[in-house]
Design a protein around this motif. Structure first.
Motif, PDB file in Angstrom:
ATOM      1  N   GLU A 100       0.850  -1.190   0.000  1.00  0.00           N
ATOM      2  CA  GLU A 100       0.000   0.000   0.000  1.00  0.00           C
ATOM      3  C   GLU A 100       0.883   1.236   0.000  1.00  0.00           C
ATOM      4  OE1 GLU A 100      -2.359  -0.255   3.489  1.00  0.00           O
ATOM      5  OE2 GLU A 100      -3.609  -1.898   2.759  1.00  0.00           O
ATOM      6  N   ALA A 101       0.408   2.286  -0.655  1.00  0.00           N
ATOM      7  CA  ALA A 101       1.167   3.539  -0.697  1.00  0.00           C
ATOM      8  C   ALA A 101       0.213   4.714  -0.644  1.00  0.00           C
ATOM      9  CB  ALA A 101       2.023   3.609  -1.971  1.00  0.00           C
ATOM     10  N   ASP A 102       0.596   5.740   0.107  1.00  0.00           N
ATOM     11  CA  ASP A 102      -0.092   7.026   0.144  1.00  0.00           C
ATOM     12  C   ASP A 102       0.913   8.108  -0.200  1.00  0.00           C
ATOM     13  OD1 ASP A 102      -2.311   5.688   1.026  1.00  0.00           O
ATOM     14  OD2 ASP A 102      -2.091   6.283   3.123  1.00  0.00           O
ATOM     15  N   VAL A 103       0.554   8.963  -1.141  1.00  0.00           N
ATOM     16  CA  VAL A 103       1.424  10.072  -1.540  1.00  0.00           C
ATOM     17  C   VAL A 103       0.633  11.367  -1.415  1.00  0.00           C
ATOM     18  CG1 VAL A 103       2.793  11.102  -3.384  1.00  0.00           C
ATOM     19  CG2 VAL A 103       2.725   8.608  -3.113  1.00  0.00           C
ATOM     20  N   GLU A 104       1.086  12.252  -0.560  1.00  0.00           N
ATOM     21  CA  GLU A 104       0.418  13.534  -0.370  1.00  0.00           C
ATOM     22  C   GLU A 104       0.964  14.517  -1.400  1.00  0.00           C
ATOM     23  OE1 GLU A 104       0.184  16.624   3.286  1.00  0.00           O
ATOM     24  OE2 GLU A 104      -0.452  14.559   3.740  1.00  0.00           O
ATOM     25  N   PHE A 105       0.108  14.948  -2.340  1.00  0.00           N
ATOM     26  CA  PHE A 105       0.586  15.813  -3.412  1.00  0.00           C
ATOM     27  C   PHE A 105       0.215  17.274  -3.207  1.00  0.00           C
ATOM     28  CE2 PHE A 105      -3.550  14.262  -4.685  1.00  0.00           C
ATOM     29  CZ  PHE A 105      -4.170  15.350  -5.273  1.00  0.00           C
ATOM     30  N   ALA A 107      -1.761  -3.018  -4.086  1.00  0.00           N
ATOM     31  CA  ALA A 107      -1.690  -4.190  -4.957  1.00  0.00           C
ATOM     32  C   ALA A 107      -1.426  -5.408  -4.089  1.00  0.00           C
ATOM     33  CB  ALA A 107      -0.591  -4.029  -6.005  1.00  0.00           C
ATOM     34  N   SER A 108      -1.962  -6.561  -4.502  1.00  0.00           N
ATOM     35  CA  SER A 108      -1.711  -7.794  -3.759  1.00  0.00           C
ATOM     36  C   SER A 108      -1.835  -8.990  -4.683  1.00  0.00           C
ATOM     37  CB  SER A 108      -2.677  -7.942  -2.578  1.00  0.00           C
ATOM     38  OG  SER A 108      -3.994  -8.202  -3.018  1.00  0.00           O
ATOM     39  N   VAL A 109      -1.145 -10.052  -4.316  1.00  0.00           N
ATOM     40  CA  VAL A 109      -1.241 -11.324  -5.016  1.00  0.00           C
ATOM     41  C   VAL A 109      -1.266 -12.417  -3.948  1.00  0.00           C
ATOM     42  CG1 VAL A 109       1.274 -11.475  -5.275  1.00  0.00           C
ATOM     43  CG2 VAL A 109      -0.206 -12.820  -6.771  1.00  0.00           C
ATOM     44  N   ALA A 110      -2.110 -13.423  -4.153  1.00  0.00           N
ATOM     45  CA  ALA A 110      -2.280 -14.435  -3.120  1.00  0.00           C
ATOM     46  C   ALA A 110      -2.607 -15.786  -3.730  1.00  0.00           C
ATOM     47  CB  ALA A 110      -3.392 -14.028  -2.148  1.00  0.00           C
ATOM     48  N   HIS A 111      -2.214 -16.830  -3.022  1.00  0.00           N
ATOM     49  CA  HIS A 111      -2.651 -18.201  -3.308  1.00  0.00           C
ATOM     50  C   HIS A 111      -3.374 -18.672  -2.057  1.00  0.00           C
ATOM     51  CE1 HIS A 111      -2.712 -22.342  -4.735  1.00  0.00           C
ATOM     52  NE2 HIS A 111      -2.321 -22.702  -3.518  1.00  0.00           N
ATOM     53  N   LEU A 171      -5.579 -11.832  -7.588  1.00  0.00           N
ATOM     54  CA  LEU A 171      -4.771 -10.659  -7.916  1.00  0.00           C
ATOM     55  C   LEU A 171      -5.632  -9.424  -7.735  1.00  0.00           C
ATOM     56  CD1 LEU A 171      -2.149  -9.419  -9.135  1.00  0.00           C
ATOM     57  CD2 LEU A 171      -3.217  -9.696 -11.389  1.00  0.00           C
ATOM     58  N   ASP A 172      -5.146  -8.455  -6.961  1.00  0.00           N
ATOM     59  CA  ASP A 172      -5.901  -7.238  -6.671  1.00  0.00           C
ATOM     60  C   ASP A 172      -5.064  -6.005  -6.960  1.00  0.00           C
ATOM     61  OD1 ASP A 172      -8.520  -7.928  -5.247  1.00  0.00           O
ATOM     62  OD2 ASP A 172      -7.083  -9.122  -4.112  1.00  0.00           O
ATOM     63  N   GLY A 173      -5.738  -4.935  -7.329  1.00  0.00           N
ATOM     64  CA  GLY A 173      -5.081  -3.642  -7.462  1.00  0.00           C
ATOM     65  C   GLY A 173      -6.092  -2.524  -7.331  1.00  0.00           C
ATOM     66  N   SER A 174      -5.673  -1.388  -6.791  1.00  0.00           N
ATOM     67  CA  SER A 174      -6.570  -0.238  -6.665  1.00  0.00           C
ATOM     68  C   SER A 174      -5.771   1.048  -6.741  1.00  0.00           C
ATOM     69  CB  SER A 174      -7.356  -0.286  -5.353  1.00  0.00           C
ATOM     70  OG  SER A 174      -6.500  -0.096  -4.244  1.00  0.00           O
ATOM     71  N   SER A 195     -12.158   6.203  -6.553  1.00  0.00           N
ATOM     72  CA  SER A 195     -11.161   5.145  -6.666  1.00  0.00           C
ATOM     73  C   SER A 195     -11.571   4.162  -7.751  1.00  0.00           C
ATOM     74  CB  SER A 195     -10.982   4.408  -5.331  1.00  0.00           C
ATOM     75  OG  SER A 195     -12.171   3.738  -4.966  1.00  0.00           O
ATOM     76  N   ALA A 196     -10.594   3.426  -8.236  1.00  0.00           N
ATOM     77  CA  ALA A 196     -10.823   2.370  -9.218  1.00  0.00           C
ATOM     78  C   ALA A 196     -10.075   1.129  -8.758  1.00  0.00           C
ATOM     79  CB  ALA A 196     -10.342   2.801 -10.602  1.00  0.00           C
ATOM     80  N   GLY A 197     -10.642  -0.042  -9.034  1.00  0.00           N
ATOM     81  CA  GLY A 197     -10.010  -1.278  -8.596  1.00  0.00           C
ATOM     82  C   GLY A 197     -10.165  -2.394  -9.610  1.00  0.00           C
ATOM     83  N   TYR A 198      -9.327  -3.396  -9.460  1.00  0.00           N
ATOM     84  CA  TYR A 198      -9.344  -4.554 -10.360  1.00  0.00           C
ATOM     85  C   TYR A 198      -9.064  -5.797  -9.532  1.00  0.00           C
ATOM     86  CZ  TYR A 198      -7.830  -7.920 -13.920  1.00  0.00           C
ATOM     87  OH  TYR A 198      -7.683  -9.044 -14.701  1.00  0.00           O
ATOM     88  N   GLN A 199      -9.776  -6.891  -9.848  1.00  0.00           N
ATOM     89  CA  GLN A 199      -9.513  -8.170  -9.203  1.00  0.00           C
ATOM     90  C   GLN A 199      -9.653  -9.304 -10.214  1.00  0.00           C
ATOM     91  OE1 GLN A 199     -12.272 -10.528  -6.459  1.00  0.00           O
ATOM     92  NE2 GLN A 199     -10.833  -9.686  -4.971  1.00  0.00           N
ATOM     93  N   ARG A 200      -8.756 -10.275 -10.103  1.00  0.00           N
ATOM     94  CA  ARG A 200      -8.806 -11.458 -10.961  1.00  0.00           C
ATOM     95  C   ARG A 200      -8.708 -12.703 -10.082  1.00  0.00           C
ATOM     96  NH1 ARG A 200      -7.708 -12.210 -16.535  1.00  0.00           N
ATOM     97  NH2 ARG A 200      -7.254 -14.382 -17.064  1.00  0.00           N
ATOM     98  N   LEU A 201      -9.633 -13.647 -10.275  1.00  0.00           N
ATOM     99  CA  LEU A 201      -9.651 -14.908  -9.552  1.00  0.00           C
ATOM    100  C   LEU A 201      -9.424 -16.050 -10.533  1.00  0.00           C
ATOM    101  CD1 LEU A 201     -12.798 -14.362  -7.285  1.00  0.00           C
ATOM    102  CD2 LEU A 201     -10.411 -13.926  -6.703  1.00  0.00           C
ATOM    103  N   THR A 202      -8.501 -16.946 -10.201  1.00  0.00           N
ATOM    104  CA  THR A 202      -8.184 -18.093 -11.052  1.00  0.00           C
ATOM    105  C   THR A 202      -8.158 -19.345 -10.180  1.00  0.00           C
ATOM    106  OG1 THR A 202      -6.814 -16.687 -12.473  1.00  0.00           O
ATOM    107  CG2 THR A 202      -6.576 -19.066 -12.713  1.00  0.00           C
TER     108      THR A 202
END
Length: 425
Positions: free
Chosen positions: A133-138, A148-152, A175-178, A193-200
């Motif tokens: 995870e990351a937070d950037v104060e602009f 982002a994350s990846v898991a089994h 697999l996750d990302g946001s 926010s926008a996010g993506y997830q893939r399950l296999t």
């Protein structure tokens, strides 16, 4: 400046499962009691300063490893009517790396659960989850967030994806990302926010030796969410959130595709409602529309709640609940509507002793058939911190699942217990 984008409101979609790295992944169990509460000085989250493990420093990085080893016993390894017992061993290493880059933040976490059984080696498994995870104060009013994350992972026996005659637990990759923004305009906050997830899913072995292709469960989902909140005071804010998700099957046959669009809208309150009561509660509407007519659409009320009552300095009560969809393991059923309510209590009788007791009820409604599951779980945990780097503890768990209608999963009763140790090197 930091604010939880989406908060509890994503619970209605059940597309982005969360993971607490203080606990074990999947079906493991850790003796560490470390709930994520709104207050870090309340029972359940408070740790005496001299008992806080110090991370290893390497420049701007703070490195915190931990490993738990728990031995136990389960009265019903396969979660079936014909219960079979076995001794268990869980080994759970984890690592957290944070950075001191204020006002920015970078957080990396890795966790794993290694499960071993004395007699029924078919249940042996290894799981892992890597997340960043990351937070950037602009600007003084804006924050960029990314994760982002990846898991089994595996699904516990007699869960939504388990075939009755399966020779092993169901396993899958996630697999996750946001990416999002958190913008502040005085008392108003805007968080798109926008996010993506893939399950296999991996092929599943049956008791007769055959292999079953589970790719009909493989999906990818893209989600967009907008949350608007207004601070009524320094303690309480109101919010409204809307979310749209497009779900697409990635490997199934044309007549079993689970392509769907989910829409959710919620409104609620977040913050300290009184000096002793805080949390978040939301109610709203959600719908899920499938492209194939063989699957049953849903539209109706949804809810999400997390209320924390700091009864005394030594006791905290927590009430949680949500409505979500789960990915079904049956070709005839696309999604399972799941309602969950849980009550947890945390008691710190001594500065280095913590006790936790929880009770939860879950109802799963299989949309295309008449199957309904009712699961009740009771759990008792205790943890004793001997030093900043060493903890001992134990657990007792009781689970009862009733199945109504077509028995797509097993009705069962299970009890388990264990003791273990957690070490921070």
């Amino acid at each position: 400046m930091r604010h939880m984008i989406g908060g509890l409101v994503t619970c209605g979609m059940a597309l982005w499962p969360s993971l607490s790295f203080a606990q074990a992944i999947g079906s493991g169990t850790s003796i560490v009691i470390s709930p994520q509460l709104d207050r870090d000085d309340a029972a359940g989250a408070r740790v005496e300063p001299e008992l806080v493990p110090q991370p290893v420093r390497a420049g701007v990085f703070a490195i915190q490893p931990i490993v738990s080893v728990v031995g136990g016993y389960s009265s019903n390894v396969f979660n079936r009517r014909d219960a079979r017992s076995d001794a268990t061993l869980f080994v759970m290493p984890a690592l957290r790396v944070t950075t001191d880059l204020a006002p920015h933040r970078l957080d990396f976490r890795a966790g794993s659960t290694i499960r071993r059984f004395a007699k029924y080696t078919s249940e042996n498994s290894e799981e892992f989850d890597l997340a960043g995870e990351a937070d950037v104060e602009f600007t003084n009013h804006g924050l960029i967030t990314a994760s982002a994350s990846v898991a089994h992972l595996i699904e516990p026996r007699s869960s939504v994806g388990t075939a009755v005659d399966a020779a092993e637990p169901v396993s899958f990759q996630r697999l996750d990302g946001s990416f999002g923004l958190d913008l502040s305009f005085g008392s108003f906050r805007l968080a798109p926010s926008a996010g993506y997830q893939r399950l296999t899913y991996d092929p599943l072995s049956l008791e007769g030796g055959a292999k079953v292709d589970e790719s009909f469960r493989d999906t990818e989902a893209a989600r967009g969410t907008v949350r608007i909140s207004y601070d009524f005071s320094d303690l309480v804010s109101g919010f409204a959130s809307g979310s749209v998700s497009d779900i697409r099957s990635t490997a199934s046959a044309q007549d079993a595709r689970r392509d769907a669009r989910s829409v959710s809208a919620l409104a609620g309150l977040k913050g300290a409602l009184t000096p002793l009561l805080s949390g978040e509660i939301a109610v709203g509407y959600q719908s899920r529309r499938y492209e194939l007519p063989i699957y049953r659409d849903f539209s109706g009320v949804t809810f999400a709640a997390d209320l924390q009552w700091y009864v005394t300095p030594l006791m905290t009560l927590r009430l949680e609940g949500d409505r979500s969809f789960q990915n079904s393991g049956y070709r005839e059923v696309a999604g399972i509507l799941n309602d969950r309510v849980s009550l947890s209590g945390y008691y710190d009788p001594l500065r280095n002793l913590r006790v936790a007791l929880s009770a939860s009820c879950e109802r799963g409604q299989y949309r295309e058939v008449d199957t309904r599951t009712d699961r009740t779980t009771l759990r008792f945990n205790t943890e004793y911190r001997l030093s900043p780097r060493l903890s001992f503890g134990g657990y007792l768990t009781f689970i009862r699942q009733a199945v109504h209608g077509t028995p797509l999963v097993s009705a069962f009763t299970s009890a388990s217990a264990g003791i273990g140790i957690s070490v921070t090197p």
